[in-house]
Each structure stands twice: as C-alpha cells, then as structure tokens.
Scaffold this active site. Structure first.
Site, short mmCIF file in Angstrom:
data_model
loop_
_atom_site.label_atom_id
_atom_site.label_comp_id
_atom_site.label_asym_id
_atom_site.label_seq_id
_atom_site.Cartn_x
_atom_site.Cartn_y
_atom_site.Cartn_z
N SER A 189 0.82 -1.41 0.17
CA SER A 189 -0.10 -0.13 -0.04
C SER A 189 0.78 1.30 -0.10
O SER A 189 1.78 1.32 0.53
CB SER A 189 -0.83 -0.16 1.33
N TYR A 218 -1.78 -0.02 9.91
CA TYR A 218 -2.19 -0.70 8.73
C TYR A 218 -0.86 -0.43 7.92
O TYR A 218 -0.13 -1.52 7.44
CB TYR A 218 -3.28 0.02 8.17
N LYS A 221 1.89 -3.37 6.33
CA LYS A 221 2.29 -3.85 5.10
C LYS A 221 3.69 -3.44 4.83
O LYS A 221 4.34 -4.59 4.06
CB LYS A 221 1.32 -2.78 4.11
#
Ligand code: UFG
Length: 333
Positions: A117, A141, A145
């Site tokens: 991402s 988040y 990743k």
C-alpha cells in the site's frame, strides 16, 4: 499447476479471479469470508473457505492442490480501524502472511505477488512518489504492510521465495461487466460513499477538511481502476515465472484528484446533485498522494488503460446502481 488467489473473494481479489480466468489460468481461491463474499466467486472455481492463520487448513489446501504461485490479497485494510485496534492488523496481516509463507516454503512454492500500500510511505514531500522514497507509515495498517514486505525480503534471502510487492494507491471502480464490485461493511472509501449519496442511500457526503495545502483545500489522491490494478498482478506473476528478481512497484495512475473534484465528477457521471458538507479532518490523512508508476510500466510492461477518472467513477456507478446493497441477495455468480 495452479495459482492460489488468497483473499480471492474480496473486492480486489474477486477482480483478479475474473482476470485470471479470462486468460484461462488454473486457479484456486482461498478466503475466510471475513470481508469477502462467496457470491463473487464464479461457479466452477475451486473455493476453500478458511483462514490463512490456520496452519492445518492451509497445509491441507497446499497438499491437495498443485500450487506453484500465490497472489495474496488477504488482509485488513482500514487505516482508521488499525489505529484503534493495531493488534488485529498485526495478527491478520503480519501473522497471517507468516503462516502463508511458512506453508509456501514447506511445499516448495517459490513465487508470491502481494498487496502492499501507499500507506507504507506516510507523508511525503516529493511528488510523485517513487519506490525510492523513504517509508514512514503513519498508521498501524501501513506499518503491517511494510512488515509483510520485510518478511518477504528475508524469506527470499533464506529460502529463495521470490516476491513482487505492489504498493496500491487509491483503488476504485468495478468490473466493466457490472457483475462484481466494491462491497464493504462498513464502507469508508470516498467513491463508494459518494455513489451511495447519488443512489439515495445517504443524505450527503462529508468532505474531511478543506484547509489542506492544496488548490481547493481538499486532499488529493491518485485513483487507479481495479481492473488496471489486477492486470499488474498477472504481469507480476509472469515476471516471477520468467525468473524476475524480488521487487516492489507502485501502482497508481500518476494523476491526482481532490475530494471536491471527485464529488463534482460523480455529479456529472450520475446526474445526481450529491450534497456535500465540510467536516473535520480525518486523523492520519496525508494532504497529497500521487504515485509514480514508471517502474511498473518499464519492468512489468504494465500499461493501465482506464486511468480516466470518469471511466473509474462510471464503472463504479454501474455496479452501485445495479447492486445498491452489494452482494446481499445475490447468488454465486
Ligand atoms: N474522504 C472524505 N470523506 C469521506 C471519505 C473519504 O472526504 O467520507 C476523503 C479522505 O479524507 C481522503 C480521500 O477522501 O482524502 C480518499 O479517502 P479514502 O478513504 O477513499 O482512501 P484513503 O486515501 O484514506 O485510503 C487509501 C486506501 C488505503 C490506503 C491509503 C493509503 O483505501 O488502504 O489509501 O494512504 F492505506
């Protein structure tokens, strides 16, 4: 030999499944259906319902199937939720990927293409963002990743597991067929929310802040059509099959649109008024995120063809108009 599409019943995974089938590739789909939809998995495709954190389950699938490549979409992906519940993200995204890699190594599977991402970059001064930009995630988040990418790197060094990490910018749109599309509960993404207003399912869209240092004061993002995005995954699988080295690529359209521009375009595409109100800024939103995808274009020979924002919103609108409640009530397609 088959390609295992892990998270193949989710928004992006389901589009990848269609694209792979359109090219007559052998696939199996693995999904725990936490956020995915079984209805999106085409009839006739081998589907395994289960969780990648379940070692025994995954092992059985890899024992039963002749898998030689993996595309890995299975992850939680909400920035806001990750700030409130970071360990959920470490568990599903990081630990889940660990078990998946362990299983791949055990069964001699050497190739994995996976969803990373733009959230790995955090706030950046230089636009467009290239893969050389420093990674500095501003959310749990994004951090998970990045941890997944690093785990792949060390597994390559130790076991020769080759990976392609694809750093997505803002994925939007839906299959031009109108059969599959975005269905999240709760929905948090701008384009589906704006279209739910057009559909009459919401009264207005709240624009999160209008005093960002951008021309109209709202955040600028790089929107990439989900079908262009999945094309890059297939190219990445072939790149690895042909002996390509592990690498990281940005996937975006190399152009930015502000929140107000998205709302305005959606008004034109749908012919609906779409009332908008200005609200508070959302925590952790960088002002501008625009990708340079030159590397993917050069190395993978990726050439996205649906970069026009009108096309992206029109295809999303086609899905939302025909499936106002997503997959609810739909049969397995
Ligand atoms: N926005 C609004 N109102 C809304 C929803 C969103 O104004 O109701 C704004 C956001 O503030 C942001 C833009 O619209 O500026 C896009 O927001 P999205 O939630 O659609 O997407 P994000 O840019 O937050 O998130 C995307 C991916 C994430 C990824 C992130 C990288 O969905 O998975 O980019 O920063 F982590």
């Amino acid at each position: 030999m088959s390609i295992a599409v892990v998270g193949g019943a989710g928004y992006i995974g389901s589009h990848a499944v269609r694209a792979l089938l359109a090219q007559n590739r052998d696939i199996v789909v693995i999904d725990n259906l936490e956020t995915g939809h079984e209805e999106s998995v085409p009839e006739g495709v081998q589907f395994y319902k289960g969780d990648i954190r379940d070692r025994d389950f995954l092992n059985e699938v890899f024992e039963h199937e002749q898998i030689d490549q993996v595309v890995h979409f299975a992850a939680n992906s909400l920035v806001g939720e990750s700030m409130e519940n970071p360990l959920k993200y470490y568990d599903n995204n990081v630990f889940g990927t660990q078990i998946l890699l362990e299983t791949m190594i055990k069964h001699g599977v050497k190739n994995i293409v996976f969803s990373s991402s733009a959230a790995t970059y955090g706030e950046q001064k230089k636009m467009p963002i290239t893969e050389e930009a420093p990674t500095a995630p501003t959310s749990a988040y994004g951090e998970t990743k990045l941890a997944m990418e690093r785990m792949m790197k060390w597994c390559d060094a130790a076991h020769g597991t080759k990976f392609v990490s694809l750093r997505y910018f803002n994925v939007a749109g839906a299959s031009a067929s109108g059969v599959i599309g975005e269905d999240h509960e709760p929905e948090t993404h701008l384009i589906p929310l704006v279209l739910q207003v057009a559909n009459g399912q919401r009264e207005h869209i709240t624009i999160f802040g209008e005093d960002y240092p951008t021309e109209d004061g709202t955040c600028i993002r790089d929107y990439i059509h989900v079908e262009d995005l999945v094309d890059a995954h297939i190219l990445a699988l072939d790149y690895l099959k042909e002996g390509g080295e592990s690498d990281i690529f940005n996937l975006g359209s190399n152009q930015g649109f502000s929140v107000k521009e998205i709302v305005e375009t959606a008004r034109t595409v749908t012919g609906h008024k779409i009332p908008a109100v200005i609200g508070e800024k959302r925590a952790g939103d960088p002002a501008v995120l625009i990708a340079s995808s030159e590397k993917a274009r050069k190395t993978l020979e990726w050439s996205p063809s649906r970069t026009d924002i009108v096309t992206i919103i029109r295809d999303a609108w086609n899905w939302h108009q025909h499936h106002p409640h997503g997959y609810k009530g739909a049969d397995r397609s």
